[in-house]
Design an enzyme around this catalytic site. Structure first.
Site, PDB file in Angstrom:
ATOM      1  N   ASN A  29      -7.189   4.309   9.248  1.00 21.77           N
ATOM      2  CA  ASN A  29      -6.678   3.106   9.913  1.00 21.77           C
ATOM      3  C   ASN A  29      -6.761   3.168  11.428  1.00 21.77           C
ATOM      4  O   ASN A  29      -6.840   2.149  12.092  1.00 21.77           O
ATOM      5  CB  ASN A  29      -5.224   2.849   9.486  1.00 21.77           C
ATOM      6  CG  ASN A  29      -4.379   4.096   9.472  1.00 21.77           C
ATOM      7  OD1 ASN A  29      -4.772   5.130   8.931  1.00 21.77           O
ATOM      8  ND2 ASN A  29      -3.214   4.031  10.071  1.00 21.77           N
ATOM      9  N   CYS A  47       6.572   2.977  14.972  1.00 19.15           N
ATOM     10  CA  CYS A  47       7.461   3.208  13.828  1.00 19.15           C
ATOM     11  C   CYS A  47       8.301   1.954  13.626  1.00 19.15           C
ATOM     12  O   CYS A  47       8.212   0.992  14.393  1.00 19.15           O
ATOM     13  CB  CYS A  47       8.306   4.452  14.033  1.00 19.15           C
ATOM     14  SG  CYS A  47       9.500   4.285  15.328  1.00 19.15           S
ATOM     15  N   GLN A  85      -7.552   0.289   4.000  1.00 22.53           N
ATOM     16  CA  GLN A  85      -8.360  -0.212   5.125  1.00 22.53           C
ATOM     17  C   GLN A  85      -9.814  -0.453   4.734  1.00 22.53           C
ATOM     18  O   GLN A  85     -10.571  -1.046   5.493  1.00 22.53           O
ATOM     19  CB  GLN A  85      -8.305   0.769   6.315  1.00 22.53           C
ATOM     20  CG  GLN A  85      -6.940   0.881   6.956  1.00 22.53           C
ATOM     21  CD  GLN A  85      -6.472  -0.398   7.662  1.00 22.53           C
ATOM     22  OE1 GLN A  85      -7.255  -1.320   7.922  1.00 22.53           O
ATOM     23  NE2 GLN A  85      -5.198  -0.472   7.957  1.00 22.53           N
ATOM     24  N   GLY A 119       0.820  -1.212   0.000  1.00 20.25           N
ATOM     25  CA  GLY A 119       0.000   0.000   0.000  1.00 20.25           C
ATOM     26  C   GLY A 119       0.852   1.259   0.000  1.00 20.25           C
ATOM     27  O   GLY A 119       0.516   2.262  -0.639  1.00 20.25           O
ATOM     28  N   THR A 120       1.969   1.214   0.708  1.00 17.59           N
ATOM     29  CA  THR A 120       2.853   2.382   0.780  1.00 17.59           C
ATOM     30  C   THR A 120       3.333   2.778  -0.614  1.00 17.59           C
ATOM     31  O   THR A 120       3.246   3.953  -1.010  1.00 17.59           O
ATOM     32  CB  THR A 120       4.069   2.052   1.688  1.00 17.59           C
ATOM     33  OG1 THR A 120       3.577   1.808   3.006  1.00 17.59           O
ATOM     34  CG2 THR A 120       5.084   3.170   1.709  1.00 17.59           C
ATOM     35  N   THR A 150      10.754  -7.093 -11.743  1.00 18.81           N
ATOM     36  CA  THR A 150      10.088  -8.390 -11.935  1.00 18.81           C
ATOM     37  C   THR A 150       9.047  -8.601 -10.847  1.00 18.81           C
ATOM     38  O   THR A 150       9.329  -8.440  -9.663  1.00 18.81           O
ATOM     39  CB  THR A 150      11.138  -9.532 -11.894  1.00 18.81           C
ATOM     40  OG1 THR A 150      12.122  -9.248 -12.881  1.00 18.81           O
ATOM     41  CG2 THR A 150      10.503 -10.880 -12.167  1.00 18.81           C
ATOM     42  N   SER A 193      -3.803  -3.078  -0.380  1.00 17.75           N
ATOM     43  CA  SER A 193      -2.684  -3.872   0.121  1.00 17.75           C
ATOM     44  C   SER A 193      -3.190  -5.262   0.488  1.00 17.75           C
ATOM     45  O   SER A 193      -4.156  -5.395   1.249  1.00 17.75           O
ATOM     46  CB  SER A 193      -2.100  -3.176   1.352  1.00 17.75           C
ATOM     47  OG  SER A 193      -1.078  -3.961   1.902  1.00 17.75           O
ATOM     48  N   ALA A 194      -2.519  -6.297  -0.035  1.00 16.29           N
ATOM     49  CA  ALA A 194      -3.025  -7.668   0.145  1.00 16.29           C
ATOM     50  C   ALA A 194      -2.978  -8.141   1.595  1.00 16.29           C
ATOM     51  O   ALA A 194      -3.856  -8.881   2.041  1.00 16.29           O
ATOM     52  CB  ALA A 194      -2.224  -8.627  -0.738  1.00 16.29           C
ATOM     53  N   HIS A 195      -1.958  -7.704   2.358  1.00 13.18           N
ATOM     54  CA  HIS A 195      -1.818  -8.294   3.703  1.00 13.18           C
ATOM     55  C   HIS A 195      -2.875  -7.796   4.684  1.00 13.18           C
ATOM     56  O   HIS A 195      -2.998  -8.322   5.787  1.00 13.18           O
ATOM     57  CB  HIS A 195      -0.396  -8.102   4.253  1.00 13.18           C
ATOM     58  CG  HIS A 195      -0.041  -6.730   4.734  1.00 13.18           C
ATOM     59  ND1 HIS A 195      -0.125  -6.371   6.054  1.00 13.18           N
ATOM     60  CD2 HIS A 195       0.421  -5.641   4.083  1.00 13.18           C
ATOM     61  CE1 HIS A 195       0.292  -5.114   6.198  1.00 13.18           C
ATOM     62  NE2 HIS A 195       0.624  -4.641   5.014  1.00 13.18           N
TER      63      HIS A 195
HETATM   64  N1  PLP Z   1      -2.589   3.077   4.032  1.00 13.29           N
HETATM   65  C1  PLP Z   1      -3.223   2.737   5.150  1.00 13.29           C
HETATM   66  C2  PLP Z   1      -4.508   3.414   5.493  1.00 13.29           C
HETATM   67  C3  PLP Z   1      -2.696   1.759   5.992  1.00 13.29           C
HETATM   68  O1  PLP Z   1      -3.339   1.428   7.120  1.00 13.29           O
HETATM   69  C4  PLP Z   1      -1.471   1.138   5.626  1.00 13.29           C
HETATM   70  C5  PLP Z   1      -0.844   0.146   6.515  1.00 13.29           C
HETATM   71  O2  PLP Z   1      -1.016   0.151   7.707  1.00 13.29           O
HETATM   72  C6  PLP Z   1      -0.841   1.523   4.430  1.00 13.29           C
HETATM   73  C7  PLP Z   1      -1.435   2.497   3.662  1.00 13.29           C
HETATM   74  C8  PLP Z   1       0.449   0.912   4.007  1.00 13.29           C
HETATM   75  O3  PLP Z   1       0.265  -0.391   3.482  1.00 13.29           O
HETATM   76  P1  PLP Z   1       1.485  -1.403   3.412  1.00 13.29           P
HETATM   77  O4  PLP Z   1       1.715  -1.928   4.787  1.00 13.29           O
HETATM   78  O5  PLP Z   1       1.024  -2.483   2.467  1.00 13.29           O
HETATM   79  O6  PLP Z   1       2.663  -0.668   2.863  1.00 13.29           O
END
Ligand code: PLP
Length: 379
Positions: free
Chosen positions: A148, A329, A180, A71-72, A238, A200-202
């Site tokens: 989140n 963090c 989220q 997601g980041t 890749t 984000s898959a996890h």
């Molecule tokens: N955006 C939100 C709202 C999140 O809660 C998170 C992860 O906690 C992220 C982005 C980042 O996702 P990732 O952990 O897959 O980088």
């Protein structure tokens, strides 16, 4: 000792179906999806299949899906690559650090960045948004679909109507961090008028390290990671194919089960909140009221006046309850919650809120144990 994990907004356990797919794909796939030989073509077919399945689950097209490392990276790609040159960026006041820090970097590079205000429950102020956008050159708007920490869901329909009311010269591209939101409430990014959305898959029972940026064909995006030209040139490198195959399974299931998930977690979190209130009368629920449709069904952000997350979270952990407080963090230290600070809470309160986030497998039995631990530790 039985342990209770109530930190599903941080990550979720890999679900069995995704694990099986991950192991199958690790064993079955030998090739690089960009290679032209048979092993490469087989890998490419699987990658295309995962892309199409995720696109179908989200109601978009396969060629609009860009795989990232999470997601980041999806958020970074949208902010850095989707903010048009010489045009402003608008972000919500409570964005995840992957949006907020990217916006700060643009600001330091001399770009115009505006922060849109929210009310005390974290809801975007639509009037302020309209006033900020009107008359501005069309840039990028990025507001998270769901927060989140607080669990607040953004007023996406009102935002859409507000954007439709702007002149085309001022109407920005619209990105939402949907990390989220996925699988928790029904939503379809294209139907809602978005141009880009991050996932984000996890967070939905998939593996760590797979993200998705949906970018509508009509939206202009420039790549941030360059090299071999994978992902239609939008994200070189890749692809992590076994994890992507497993992510497709997890995302499909999360979308298919979202109503069941919402009904179940909303019921369980309402009863958890009721128990917390009677065990710890000073506790306050932050974000929208418990029965509000503008709240994620699985998330409780509870202020415990006088508590300090730096002490409380490790104590709860020793007793077997896993929750989070503030923002952990990468070094593992707990900083006061930037979300609560941005809402105007003082530092003591920003350290005194616990986030309890339920998962699809959370049971009533686990919640009973969680209450017992909370009562003896904080009551
Ligand atoms: N955006 C939100 C709202 C999140 O809660 C998170 C992860 O906690 C992220 C982005 C980042 O996702 P990732 O952990 O897959 O980088």
């Amino acid at each position: 000792m039985s342990r209770v994990h109530l930190d599903h907004n941080a990550t979720t356990p890999l679900r069995a179906e995704a694990r099986a797919e991950l192991l199958r794909a690790v064993d079955a796939l030998r090739g690089n999806p960009s290679s032209v030989h048979a092993a490469g073509r087989a890998a490419r077919a699987e990658l295309d299949d995962a892309r199409e399945r995720i696109a179908a689950a989200l109601g978009v097209e396969g060629e609009e899906i860009i795989f990232t490392s999470g997601g980041t990276e999806a958020n970074n790609a949208a902010i850095f690559g989707g903010t048009p040159k010489e045009a402003p960026l608008f972000i919500g006041a409570l964005e995840h650090s992957s949006v907020h820090e990217a916006a700060e970097a643009l600001k330091e590079a001399g770009r115009a960045v505006h922060t849109l205000s929210v009310d005390p429950s974290g809801l975007l102020d639509i009037k302020a948004m309209k006033a900020a956008l009107e008359g501005q050159k069309a840039g990028l708007l990025s507001v998270m679909a769901a927060n989140n920490e607080l669990g607040t869901i953004s007023p996406l329909e009102e935002m859409r109507l507000c954007l439709e009311g702007l002149s085309s010269a001022s109407r920005p591209l619209w990105h939402a961090d949907c990390v989220q939101m996925l699988g928790k409430r029904r939503f379809a990014p294209r139907e809602m008028g978005l141009d880009m959305a991050s996932f984000s898959a996890h967070k939905v029972g998939g593996p760590l390290g797979v993200g998705v940026l949906w970018c509508a064909k009509s939206a202009a995006l420039s790549p941030r990671v360059v090299g071999g030209g994978q992902e239609s040139g939008m994200r070189s490198g890749t692809e992590n194919l076994p994890a992507i195959a497993a992510a497709a399974v997890a995302i499909e299931l999360a979308v298919a089960e979202q109503e069941l998930y919402a009904e179940r977690t909303a019921r369980l979190s309402a009863s958890l909140w009721k128990e917390i209130q009677s065990s710890i009368p000073s506790a306050r629920l932050l974000g929208p009221p418990i029965e509000s449709a503008a709240r994620l069904p699985n998330t409780l952000c509870v202020l415990l006046p006088g508590a300090d997350g730096r002490v409380l979270v490790p104590r709860l952990d020793l007793e077997g309850l896993e929750v989070s407080a503030g923002s952990a963090c990468s070094s593992g230290s707990i900083e006061p919650s930037p979300v609560l600070l941005a809402l105007g809470h003082n530092e003591a309160d920003a350290r005194a809120a616990l986030r309890l986030s339920l998962g699809r497998d959370t049971t009533e039995e686990e919640l009973r144990l969680a209450i017992q631990i909370l009562r003896t530790t904080c009551g």
